[in-house]
Design a protein around this motif. Structure first.
Motif, PDB file in Angstrom:
ATOM      1  N   TRP A 161       0.845  -1.194   0.000  1.00 47.93           N
ATOM      2  CA  TRP A 161       0.000   0.000   0.000  1.00 47.93           C
ATOM      3  C   TRP A 161       0.882   1.246   0.000  1.00 47.93           C
ATOM      4  N   ALA A 162       1.920   1.241   0.823  1.00 52.52           N
ATOM      5  CA  ALA A 162       2.847   2.379   0.875  1.00 52.52           C
ATOM      6  C   ALA A 162       3.553   2.562  -0.466  1.00 52.52           C
ATOM      7  N   ILE A 163       3.984   1.462  -1.084  1.00 53.47           N
ATOM      8  CA  ILE A 163       4.651   1.554  -2.384  1.00 53.47           C
ATOM      9  C   ILE A 163       3.695   2.124  -3.426  1.00 53.47           C
ATOM     10  N   ALA A 164       2.454   1.634  -3.442  1.00 50.77           N
ATOM     11  CA  ALA A 164       1.476   2.132  -4.408  1.00 50.77           C
ATOM     12  C   ALA A 164       1.182   3.612  -4.179  1.00 50.77           C
ATOM     13  N   ARG A 165       1.097   4.024  -2.912  1.00 49.33           N
ATOM     14  CA  ARG A 165       0.864   5.447  -2.615  1.00 49.33           C
ATOM     15  C   ARG A 165       2.012   6.301  -3.131  1.00 49.33           C
ATOM     16  N   ASN A 166       3.232   5.844  -2.881  1.00 53.46           N
ATOM     17  CA  ASN A 166       4.395   6.612  -3.325  1.00 53.46           C
ATOM     18  C   ASN A 166       4.443   6.718  -4.849  1.00 53.46           C
ATOM     19  N   LEU A 167       4.120   5.623  -5.532  1.00 54.23           N
ATOM     20  CA  LEU A 167       4.105   5.662  -6.995  1.00 54.23           C
ATOM     21  C   LEU A 167       3.011   6.593  -7.504  1.00 54.23           C
ATOM     22  N   ALA A 168       1.856   6.564  -6.840  1.00 52.36           N
ATOM     23  CA  ALA A 168       0.741   7.408  -7.273  1.00 52.36           C
ATOM     24  C   ALA A 168       1.048   8.888  -7.077  1.00 52.36           C
ATOM     25  N   MET A 169       1.801   9.209  -6.026  1.00 47.66           N
ATOM     26  CA  MET A 169       2.111  10.612  -5.732  1.00 47.66           C
ATOM     27  C   MET A 169       3.439  11.056  -6.313  1.00 47.66           C
ATOM     28  N   ASP A 170       4.133  10.140  -6.974  1.00 49.86           N
ATOM     29  CA  ASP A 170       5.453  10.447  -7.533  1.00 49.86           C
ATOM     30  C   ASP A 170       5.314  11.465  -8.666  1.00 49.86           C
ATOM     31  N   THR A 171       6.197  12.451  -8.659  1.00 50.71           N
ATOM     32  CA  THR A 171       6.174  13.435  -9.744  1.00 50.71           C
ATOM     33  C   THR A 171       6.754  12.865 -11.031  1.00 50.71           C
ATOM     34  N   VAL A 172       7.543  11.799 -10.906  1.00 51.46           N
ATOM     35  CA  VAL A 172       8.079  11.120 -12.088  1.00 51.46           C
ATOM     36  C   VAL A 172       7.021  10.143 -12.598  1.00 51.46           C
ATOM     37  N   THR A 173       6.593  10.315 -13.825  1.00 55.13           N
ATOM     38  CA  THR A 173       5.540   9.469 -14.387  1.00 55.13           C
ATOM     39  C   THR A 173       5.973   8.945 -15.750  1.00 55.13           C
ATOM     40  N   GLY A 174       5.080   8.177 -16.357  1.00 56.18           N
ATOM     41  CA  GLY A 174       5.310   7.713 -17.719  1.00 56.18           C
ATOM     42  C   GLY A 174       6.471   6.764 -17.841  1.00 56.18           C
ATOM     43  N   TYR A 175       7.277   6.976 -18.889  1.00 55.48           N
ATOM     44  CA  TYR A 175       8.353   6.055 -19.241  1.00 55.48           C
ATOM     45  C   TYR A 175       9.375   5.911 -18.114  1.00 55.48           C
ATOM     46  N   LYS A 176       9.780   7.026 -17.511  1.00 50.80           N
ATOM     47  CA  LYS A 176      10.802   6.961 -16.460  1.00 50.80           C
ATOM     48  C   LYS A 176      10.307   6.173 -15.254  1.00 50.80           C
ATOM     49  N   GLN A 177       9.042   6.329 -14.915  1.00 50.97           N
ATOM     50  CA  GLN A 177       8.513   5.590 -13.772  1.00 50.97           C
ATOM     51  C   GLN A 177       8.432   4.102 -14.075  1.00 50.97           C
ATOM     52  N   ILE A 178       8.048   3.753 -15.292  1.00 49.84           N
ATOM     53  CA  ILE A 178       7.974   2.337 -15.652  1.00 49.84           C
ATOM     54  C   ILE A 178       9.363   1.702 -15.583  1.00 49.84           C
ATOM     55  N   ILE A 179      10.375   2.414 -16.069  1.00 56.47           N
ATOM     56  CA  ILE A 179      11.745   1.898 -15.991  1.00 56.47           C
ATOM     57  C   ILE A 179      12.150   1.700 -14.531  1.00 56.47           C
ATOM     58  N   ALA A 180      11.791   2.655 -13.666  1.00 57.02           N
ATOM     59  CA  ALA A 180      12.113   2.515 -12.239  1.00 57.02           C
ATOM     60  C   ALA A 180      11.404   1.309 -11.639  1.00 57.02           C
ATOM     61  N   VAL A 181      10.171   1.072 -12.047  1.00 56.87           N
ATOM     62  CA  VAL A 181       9.429  -0.094 -11.565  1.00 56.87           C
ATOM     63  C   VAL A 181      10.121  -1.375 -12.004  1.00 56.87           C
ATOM     64  N   LEU A 182      10.531  -1.425 -13.266  1.00 62.13           N
ATOM     65  CA  LEU A 182      11.202  -2.623 -13.780  1.00 62.13           C
ATOM     66  C   LEU A 182      12.551  -2.828 -13.093  1.00 62.13           C
ATOM     67  N   GLU A 183      13.293  -1.758 -12.879  1.00 63.86           N
ATOM     68  CA  GLU A 183      14.606  -1.890 -12.237  1.00 63.86           C
ATOM     69  C   GLU A 183      14.487  -2.298 -10.777  1.00 63.86           C
ATOM     70  N   SER A 184      13.343  -2.046 -10.169  1.00 66.35           N
ATOM     71  CA  SER A 184      13.157  -2.480  -8.778  1.00 66.35           C
ATOM     72  C   SER A 184      13.179  -4.000  -8.655  1.00 66.35           C
ATOM     73  N   THR A 185      12.898  -4.705  -9.742  1.00 66.39           N
ATOM     74  CA  THR A 185      12.923  -6.174  -9.694  1.00 66.39           C
ATOM     75  C   THR A 185      14.344  -6.705  -9.573  1.00 66.39           C
ATOM     76  N   LEU A 186      15.334  -5.862  -9.826  1.00 73.97           N
ATOM     77  CA  LEU A 186      16.717  -6.319  -9.781  1.00 73.97           C
ATOM     78  C   LEU A 186      17.249  -6.401  -8.359  1.00 73.97           C
ATOM     79  N   THR A 187      16.809  -5.491  -7.498  1.00 69.14           N
ATOM     80  CA  THR A 187      17.430  -5.389  -6.178  1.00 69.14           C
ATOM     81  C   THR A 187      16.452  -5.428  -5.013  1.00 69.14           C
ATOM     82  N   GLU A 188      15.189  -5.128  -5.250  1.00 69.99           N
ATOM     83  CA  GLU A 188      14.238  -4.989  -4.152  1.00 69.99           C
ATOM     84  C   GLU A 188      13.523  -6.302  -3.856  1.00 69.99           C
TER      85      GLU A 188
END
Length: 656
Positions: A161-188
């Motif tokens: 829930w906290a992760i979803a809230r942070n993503l929803a309120m993140d000022t970074v959206t679109g392509y950059k946010q999707i890349i950040a989401v994908l890169e989170s699978t590498l280390t998180e």
């Protein structure tokens, strides 16, 4: 292109071990072998062309090629710089070639899944009237749970829930946010994949807990229930009956665990693999689903590995003449695994000693047994087991029953070597238990099964006294003992008073505080998530809450705690795994409460706060820096307890 893609993945484990020339040669050889295998086995024609018309295949190929190029994170996988290959033409750097290779590989995976999906589409058929009833009941249960809740959500119940809230309120959206989401699978360990779709809904409807639960139920729980309905159809059983036998699936989603999505993939893996559809398609789709489970939630690797072992054992004994589906399963799992989860497999699986690292979470087999009874019900588990053993007498069911039983036994045996089962971990057993149930009970009179299912589901709507944690369980429950009413805390007003006081400390100047407590009554998240849980706005001025490690061996001692302005301490010391497993926390807490060692650097402030379970919250203000010997009071004590983890508890050089 393919060689560059392979080279990047070889570079992850061996880039600092072998010369670049050797790895480049190995990548070339592996790529050549893959192309030879493709040409020899004519894999393109057999598994990569979903349509007979060439133009349809071409149109289907373009989107995955573009997606594989633009959303490639391969070059983020290595932890050390990629080699510079000087003999490559200008403009054809290794990164560029790797992106091309990833586009091809992603297109191969997508086309194979598309072809398999076309051949497997009938597996998903279910009575729409039953699905409608399930959909309505699920949303009514979600509303009941959400609107009767009055608590603060913490740890596993609040993480995504906290992760979803942070993503929803993140000022970074679109392509950059999707890349950040994908890169989170590498280390998180808690990557953002399952939170991202929910965050898109939150951008429209808000970030409240209610919005989160409705999105979770409809995005993840409902497809899993659909899978159970489809599984029931394989034996011409009622999907409503089978879903009612397992209310724990819906309940686990209601408490905020997106892990139900992985359980859904596991259910569909069983439904697809054991169907009568073409062998290659069943294996390809199942392999992708298995990788999807542990790509989203790491611990589901136990499920995926035990699934493969169970299929192998069942085939050896009861289906040893047909191996194409198993071969396709292995190839699909290997390709998808290397493409999407290689970094995780190398960093999180092969290196750590998880059995020791998570020893604090090993609460004993009795706790595991009681957890199974709480969420499945002892009567139902015994009934399913007896029916399965009886059904082994029927030759046509031996493969399926053996597969389910072996997976349960293998998964349980390995997982308990690492830690005890939490509520979410029991989702790994839901697919095989449901699979056994539908096969073993299919010949029982449906009115008897329906009565049992209705009784089980209705029983979950009777209010019951709920344990705070699994450690509070002492007797096995005959039927699932949870209920669909939201949890309530009696001390929410006092918690809010505590949070307001902590933030008031930063009225004139920004301050920092550490919550030195780790129980279900008081912990960092019970303060940090409080206002969001109560759907209250956050104040403009807030005291910064710093994290302090809580579990021995898993966490390092956070020496930044010594520089925090305030310490929030529970009295008596608050733990959720026992003081013997959380001395990284309790040693410092004892010093603070007793005014010894580092505790001499603090003074207690006047207000105290009385929480549930007799917990008194005390606030301490730091008067001076710690002396060096006070650092040693902590470090030496922890190193004496865990000498093999000296690096986690040694005083850092920047302090000395």
């Amino acid at each position: 292109m393919l060689a560059a893609w392979v080279l990047v993945r070889l570079w992850i484990p061996w880039g600092d071990v072998y010369p670049a020339e050797n790895l480049i040669l190995a990548a070339g050889i592996i790529s050549a072998l893959l192309l030879i295998i493709e040409a020899t086995c004519k894999l393109t024609r057999r598994v990569l062309l979903p349509w007979t018309a060439w133009w349809k295949n071409l149109l289907s190929l373009v989107p995955p090629l573009l997606l594989g190029w633009f959303f490639d994170i391969s070059c983020s996988m290595p932890t050390h710089p990629l080699p510079i290959i000087e003999w490559l033409p200008a403009g054809w750097e290794l990164e560029f070639l790797c992106h091309l290779g990833n586009a091809v590989i992603f297109a191969v995976i997508t086309m194979a899944l598309l072809k398999a999906g076309r051949e497997l589409i009938d597996v998903a058929k279910a009575d729409w009237k039953q699905l409608l009833v399930i959909f309505v009941c699920l949303n009514l249960a979600t509303a009941l749970y959400a609107f009767t809740s009055n608590t603060v959500y913490i740890w596993d119940n609040a993480g995504y829930w906290a992760i979803a809230r942070n993503l929803a309120m993140d000022t970074v959206t679109g392509y950059k946010q999707i890349i950040a989401v994908l890169e989170s699978t590498l280390t998180e360990d808690y990557n953002y994949l399952l939170a991202y779709p929910i965050s898109l809904v939150m951008r429209i409807f808000g970030t409240s807990r209610t919005v989160f639960l409705f999105a979770l139920s409809n995005f993840y729980t409902f497809p899993a229930l659909w899978g159970i309905t489809a599984l029931a159809n394989t034996k011409k059983w009622s999907g409503l009956v089978l879903t009612s036998l397992f209310p724990m699936l819906g309940y686990t989603g209601l408490v905020g665990m997106v892990d139900v999505a992985c359980a859904g993939m596991g259910i569909w893996a069983y439904t697809i693999y054991t169907s009568d559809k073409p062998a290659a398609s069943r294996g390809i789709m199942t392999g992708a689903l298995l990788v999807g489970t542990f790509l989203c939630r790491r611990y589901f690797l136990f499920f995926a590995a035990s699934f493969g072992l169970a299929v192998f054992v069942a085939k050896v004994f009861f289906d040893h003449k047909k191996w194409w589906d198993f071969l396709a399963l292995c190839c699909s799992t290997a390709l998808c695994g290397v493409t999407f989860t290689l970094r995780f497999l190398l960093d999180k699986v092969l290196e750590p000693d998880y059995g020791d690292l998570y020893s604090a979470y090993s609460l004993g087999l009795k706790t595991d047994f009681l957890s199974f009874c709480r969420y499945f019900g002892l009567v139902l588990l015994v009934l399913f087991l007896i029916a399965a053993l009886v059904d082994m007498a029927r030759k046509e069911d031996r493969f399926k029953i053996t597969m389910g039983l072996v997976q349960i036994a293998a998964c349980f045996t390995v997982f308990v070597q690492v830690q005890s089962h939490g509520q979410q971990h029991l989702l790994m057993y839901l697919p095989p238990i449901a699979f056994i149930a539908v096969n073993a009970l299919a010949r029982a009179p449906q009115y008897m099964s329906a009565f049992l299912a209705i009784s089980t589901a209705v029983y979950c709507f009777f209010p019951k006294l709920q344990p705070t944690s699994v450690q509070d369980l002492d007797t096995p429950d005959l039927f699932p003992s949870f209920h669909f009413y939201g949890p309530k805390r009696s001390d929410m007003d006092e918690l809010l008073r505590l949070a307001d006081y902590l933030d008031s400390l930063s009225r004139l100047e920004q301050k920092t505080a550490v919550v030195l407590s780790s129980s279900f009554t008081l912990n960092l998240e019970s303060v940090a998530s409080l206002r969001a849980s109560m759907d209250l706005p956050e104040p403009e001025v807030k005291t910064i809450l710093q994290y302090h490690g809580t579990v021995d061996k898993r966490d390092a001692f956070n020496w930044n705690t010594a520089f925090a302005d305030y310490l929030v301490v529970g009295d008596p010391p608050q733990t959720h795994l026992g003081e013997e497993n959380q001395q990284i926390l309790t040693i410092l807490v004892e010093h603070i409460l007793n005014g010894t060692g580092p505790g001499k650097a603090y003074v207690e402030l006047a207000p105290t706060f009385q929480l549930a379970n007799g917990v008194t919250v005390r606030i301490f203000r730091r008067l001076r820096p710690w002396y060096l010997e006070e650092y040693h009071d902590i470090s030496d004590a922890l190193i004496a307890l865990y000498p093999e983890y000296k690096d986690l508890y040694s005083i850092p050089k920047w302090i000395k």
